[in-house]
Design an enzyme around this catalytic site. Sequence first.
Site, PDB file in Angstrom:
ATOM      1  N   ARG A 195       0.780  -1.347   0.042  1.00  0.00           N
ATOM      2  CA  ARG A 195       0.040   0.027   0.186  1.00  0.00           C
ATOM      3  C   ARG A 195       0.809   1.282  -0.042  1.00  0.00           C
ATOM      4  O   ARG A 195       0.415   2.285   0.557  1.00  0.00           O
ATOM      5  CB  ARG A 195      -0.961   0.090   0.957  1.00  0.00           C
ATOM      6  CG  ARG A 195      -2.063  -1.302   1.197  1.00  0.00           C
ATOM      7  CD  ARG A 195      -3.105  -0.951   1.963  1.00  0.00           C
ATOM      8  NE  ARG A 195      -3.880  -2.044   2.236  1.00  0.00           N
ATOM      9  CZ  ARG A 195      -3.591  -3.074   3.228  1.00  0.00           C
ATOM     10  NH1 ARG A 195      -2.845  -3.005   4.044  1.00  0.00           N
ATOM     11  NH2 ARG A 195      -4.544  -4.181   2.889  1.00  0.00           N
ATOM     12  N   LYS A 250       1.715  11.188 -11.751  1.00  0.00           N
ATOM     13  CA  LYS A 250       1.094  10.507 -12.363  1.00  0.00           C
ATOM     14  C   LYS A 250       1.520   9.034 -12.688  1.00  0.00           C
ATOM     15  O   LYS A 250       2.715   9.078 -13.363  1.00  0.00           O
ATOM     16  CB  LYS A 250       0.366  11.085 -13.806  1.00  0.00           C
ATOM     17  CG  LYS A 250      -0.696  12.041 -13.535  1.00  0.00           C
ATOM     18  CD  LYS A 250      -1.112  12.981 -14.592  1.00  0.00           C
ATOM     19  CE  LYS A 250      -1.827  12.081 -15.759  1.00  0.00           C
ATOM     20  NZ  LYS A 250      -2.255  13.317 -16.581  1.00  0.00           N
ATOM     21  N   GLU A 310       7.963  18.994 -25.944  1.00  0.00           N
ATOM     22  CA  GLU A 310       7.345  19.193 -24.478  1.00  0.00           C
ATOM     23  C   GLU A 310       7.902  20.382 -23.813  1.00  0.00           C
ATOM     24  O   GLU A 310       7.320  21.310 -23.383  1.00  0.00           O
ATOM     25  CB  GLU A 310       7.552  18.208 -23.542  1.00  0.00           C
ATOM     26  CG  GLU A 310       6.693  16.774 -24.138  1.00  0.00           C
ATOM     27  CD  GLU A 310       5.387  16.864 -24.022  1.00  0.00           C
ATOM     28  OE1 GLU A 310       4.585  17.724 -23.424  1.00  0.00           O
ATOM     29  OE2 GLU A 310       4.802  15.873 -24.605  1.00  0.00           O
ATOM     30  N   LYS A 357       5.982  23.254 -14.443  1.00  0.00           N
ATOM     31  CA  LYS A 357       5.240  21.997 -14.023  1.00  0.00           C
ATOM     32  C   LYS A 357       4.729  21.829 -12.602  1.00  0.00           C
ATOM     33  O   LYS A 357       3.659  21.489 -12.486  1.00  0.00           O
ATOM     34  CB  LYS A 357       5.569  20.746 -14.675  1.00  0.00           C
ATOM     35  CG  LYS A 357       4.717  19.672 -14.531  1.00  0.00           C
ATOM     36  CD  LYS A 357       4.675  18.376 -15.575  1.00  0.00           C
ATOM     37  CE  LYS A 357       3.740  17.593 -15.140  1.00  0.00           C
ATOM     38  NZ  LYS A 357       3.649  16.124 -16.267  1.00  0.00           N
ATOM     39  N   GLU A 367      -5.597  16.968 -11.025  1.00  0.00           N
ATOM     40  CA  GLU A 367      -6.054  17.076 -12.208  1.00  0.00           C
ATOM     41  C   GLU A 367      -7.297  17.349 -12.529  1.00  0.00           C
ATOM     42  O   GLU A 367      -8.064  16.823 -13.371  1.00  0.00           O
ATOM     43  CB  GLU A 367      -5.674  16.044 -13.276  1.00  0.00           C
ATOM     44  CG  GLU A 367      -5.613  16.337 -14.543  1.00  0.00           C
ATOM     45  CD  GLU A 367      -4.829  15.142 -15.606  1.00  0.00           C
ATOM     46  OE1 GLU A 367      -5.141  13.954 -15.137  1.00  0.00           O
ATOM     47  OE2 GLU A 367      -4.260  15.628 -16.415  1.00  0.00           O
ATOM     48  N   ARG A 379      -4.300  22.078 -14.671  1.00  0.00           N
ATOM     49  CA  ARG A 379      -3.193  21.027 -15.216  1.00  0.00           C
ATOM     50  C   ARG A 379      -3.640  20.656 -16.422  1.00  0.00           C
ATOM     51  O   ARG A 379      -2.905  20.149 -17.218  1.00  0.00           O
ATOM     52  CB  ARG A 379      -3.233  19.755 -14.216  1.00  0.00           C
ATOM     53  CG  ARG A 379      -2.065  19.024 -14.212  1.00  0.00           C
ATOM     54  CD  ARG A 379      -2.109  18.124 -12.967  1.00  0.00           C
ATOM     55  NE  ARG A 379      -1.128  17.005 -13.286  1.00  0.00           N
ATOM     56  CZ  ARG A 379      -0.757  16.206 -12.212  1.00  0.00           C
ATOM     57  NH1 ARG A 379      -1.149  16.320 -10.945  1.00  0.00           N
ATOM     58  NH2 ARG A 379       0.165  15.246 -12.451  1.00  0.00           N
ATOM     59  N   ASN A 436      -2.099  19.673 -21.622  1.00  0.00           N
ATOM     60  CA  ASN A 436      -2.377  18.864 -22.842  1.00  0.00           C
ATOM     61  C   ASN A 436      -2.373  19.628 -24.153  1.00  0.00           C
ATOM     62  O   ASN A 436      -2.925  19.027 -25.145  1.00  0.00           O
ATOM     63  CB  ASN A 436      -3.619  18.422 -22.539  1.00  0.00           C
ATOM     64  CG  ASN A 436      -3.843  17.181 -21.412  1.00  0.00           C
ATOM     65  OD1 ASN A 436      -2.909  16.263 -21.281  1.00  0.00           O
ATOM     66  ND2 ASN A 436      -4.733  16.997 -20.480  1.00  0.00           N
ATOM     67  N   HIS A 442      -2.025  17.691 -27.321  1.00  0.00           N
ATOM     68  CA  HIS A 442      -2.154  16.454 -27.174  1.00  0.00           C
ATOM     69  C   HIS A 442      -3.475  15.785 -27.770  1.00  0.00           C
ATOM     70  O   HIS A 442      -3.199  14.505 -28.239  1.00  0.00           O
ATOM     71  CB  HIS A 442      -2.022  16.197 -25.678  1.00  0.00           C
ATOM     72  CG  HIS A 442      -0.612  16.293 -25.119  1.00  0.00           C
ATOM     73  ND1 HIS A 442       0.326  17.545 -25.294  1.00  0.00           N
ATOM     74  CD2 HIS A 442       0.232  15.269 -24.702  1.00  0.00           C
ATOM     75  CE1 HIS A 442       1.229  17.343 -24.639  1.00  0.00           C
ATOM     76  NE2 HIS A 442       1.460  16.051 -24.377  1.00  0.00           N
ATOM     77  N   HIS A 462      -2.376  12.846 -30.196  1.00  0.00           N
ATOM     78  CA  HIS A 462      -2.967  11.492 -29.915  1.00  0.00           C
ATOM     79  C   HIS A 462      -3.508  10.896 -30.914  1.00  0.00           C
ATOM     80  O   HIS A 462      -3.347   9.669 -31.299  1.00  0.00           O
ATOM     81  CB  HIS A 462      -3.979  11.308 -28.667  1.00  0.00           C
ATOM     82  CG  HIS A 462      -3.145  11.665 -27.352  1.00  0.00           C
ATOM     83  ND1 HIS A 462      -3.973  12.113 -26.478  1.00  0.00           N
ATOM     84  CD2 HIS A 462      -1.842  11.280 -26.952  1.00  0.00           C
ATOM     85  CE1 HIS A 462      -2.984  12.127 -25.216  1.00  0.00           C
ATOM     86  NE2 HIS A 462      -1.868  11.669 -25.525  1.00  0.00           N
ATOM     87  N   HIS A 522       5.950  10.164 -29.387  1.00  0.00           N
ATOM     88  CA  HIS A 522       4.784  11.213 -28.687  1.00  0.00           C
ATOM     89  C   HIS A 522       5.185  12.659 -29.100  1.00  0.00           C
ATOM     90  O   HIS A 522       4.185  13.315 -29.488  1.00  0.00           O
ATOM     91  CB  HIS A 522       4.791  10.770 -27.062  1.00  0.00           C
ATOM     92  CG  HIS A 522       3.993  11.742 -26.320  1.00  0.00           C
ATOM     93  ND1 HIS A 522       2.656  11.731 -26.477  1.00  0.00           N
ATOM     94  CD2 HIS A 522       4.113  12.807 -25.402  1.00  0.00           C
ATOM     95  CE1 HIS A 522       1.976  12.756 -25.918  1.00  0.00           C
ATOM     96  NE2 HIS A 522       3.039  13.415 -25.008  1.00  0.00           N
TER      97      HIS A 522
END
Lengths: 362, 362
Positions: free
Chosen positions: A120, A142, A184, A226, A236, A240, A244, A247, A251, A264
């Site tokens: 945990r 993340k 980025e 960031k 998020e 935040r 994107n 993106h 994507h 990417h």
Amino acid sequence: MLQVNVELKERRYPILIGAGLLAKPESYAPLKKGDKVMIVSNPTIAPHYLATVEHTLTQLGCQVDSVLIPDGEKYKTLDSLNLIFTALLEKNHNRDSTLIALGGGVIGDVAGYAAASYQRGIRFIQIPTTLLAQVDSSVGGKTAVNHPLGKNMIGAFYQPVSVIIDTLTLATLPKREVSAGLAEVIKYGAIFDLPFFEWLEQHIDHLIALDQADLCYCIQRCCQLKADVVARDETEKGDRALLNFGHTFGHAIEAHLGYGNWLHGEAVAVGMLEAAALSEQFGDLNAQDVARLETLLAKANLPTISPDGMLPEAYLPYMWRDKKVLSGQLRLILLKKLGAAYVSAQASEAQVIAAISRFTQA
Amino acid sequence: MLQVNVELKERRYPILIGAGLLAKPESYAPLKKGDKVMIVSNPTIAPHYLATVEHTLTQLGCQVDSVLIPDGEKYKTLDSLNLIFTALLEKNHNRDSTLIALGGGVIGDVAGYAAASYQRGIRFIQIPTTLLAQVDSSVGGKTAVNHPLGKNMIGAFYQPVSVIIDTLTLATLPKREVSAGLAEVIKYGAIFDLPFFEWLEQHIDHLIALDQADLCYCIQRCCQLKADVVARDETEKGDRALLNFGHTFGHAIEAHLGYGNWLHGEAVAVGMLEAAALSEQFGDLNAQDVARLETLLAKANLPTISPDGMLPEAYLPYMWRDKKVLSGQLRLILLKKLGAAYVSAQASEAQVIAAISRFTQA
């Protein structure tokens, strides 16, 4: 050595940035004599850096184990996660152990989720070795693995106790991946920070040549930008989303080509241009702003035009499937001006197609 | 309907307790019209209660899906977890979906960890259908799956938005499992609350006969006691350890017999007596206190003596392997008096063996 502090609700953690940090015992604080450590890496990175990390931690008096998972996005799975759990259990690691991720974004995501889940939650340190991971995935907590039916569908928000960025590790990174990381980097300037965007216009050649001082400054600035947004929005729900930028378009490119054909960052580069063109249609950017972005991306050796044969209409089904669709309206990140972004749910399909068309081959 | 509020740092959530709650739409708040719900259950529980839950949620206007995982501790695995993820993805559940666990402790643990992990966390509601799950595992946010090398080694601390306890579900629970749940009930009295212990001495027969009003009061009291300790110690660094009274001894019994031969509560019953005997050696309890505990456990149809042929020495290797061992000293939960527990690292192996011997067959 440069440092960025990430301020979270419950605690803060440092990101250390410098050339040669991996060989310095003091980089690894809060680790100390007697601590048990498990390093997670892959067969591509380990031959370059694992021995250095192991040696330095052993000098510090830590008990060090390591486990390798296969290299590549397609191994970002529950099975790889389980390899890490098995290694931890076989070596009797307990709740006081520390997991170290040594590698790029995949290693960070899988190892971070393993650290979040083992008993945990155990301590986690990130050592990102790609430019993309250094400026992006190592900040923000993340973590995730993929499921056959969706990318990053299984994971946790889990923060490291520290991030160690050794810019010398970029020496072994393929040039194409350095450029993908720069996409980025340029994104941060475009959405948050015009002076940084201008600095990039002046220093992009140094970055490509891996000038260590400029790399350190550049990474520090990105991490700070960031870290600021993550501190405002840890899970998020708000600002935040601005990260994107480019993106949703990107994507669509990645999914259309099959993941892994374009990197990417390459897809995001073209996606940012398309989002910028849409911002110009909305009267927020002018043609010169879009041209500056295009020039900077080109100087970073990034693509500035849609993949061969991909029609503007081909973007749409992928864009509608994006997580950010809400109440039947595409939610896109657009620019108010260079250095300032916002969320828009105003664009029609026709406007989106017009924007994409500007960067489609005749 | 009775209610206990669990107060956490960031938010509170309610535990609703009553006979017949599953058939009442208002039990399911905060769910409302239009919400997407995935119910996780197993083939033993589903035939009894799934239709009622589905029907009531449909009345409320929710979109309801369900997935069954195999019944039993041996299916508390990453594979069962993945069955849930696949069902969520196949039915297009997103970050706004809610996962409901309908079943005993295994279902709660696996579904809770799935809720913690799916898209990095979705809403979670627990409907525990065993007495053990109602008084223990549904409060506290501990979720986990097992690994072949260790129980509960992979998981998360993750709190539900609500817990719905319908005492009518105990009608289909085997009597032996009712008794096993009562072991944990008695534990709460022994470690935290002498008046509740005395209430149990007077009402244990009613509980075994499933008197609904007494069951509701009893479950409420246990949930309140556990909620209080969890609120003080959400991630188990302090007081929450007291809940392990009897468990280090009990785990040794379970491991020695092979998991599943004795129920967890049965092993804990004998473990509590052994810990009480050790407390008597330390001069904190008297013989009459230990006898009261023994009588109450016996009235609850629980074992009060070690398994046939298990020698006191056989406990030790398992006890040393326990998570709670620290710096080479067994850490055991002992009683200062009936209703008050503490952590002790003072017991020698000889004292532990003497205590166990009191409850070993000649």
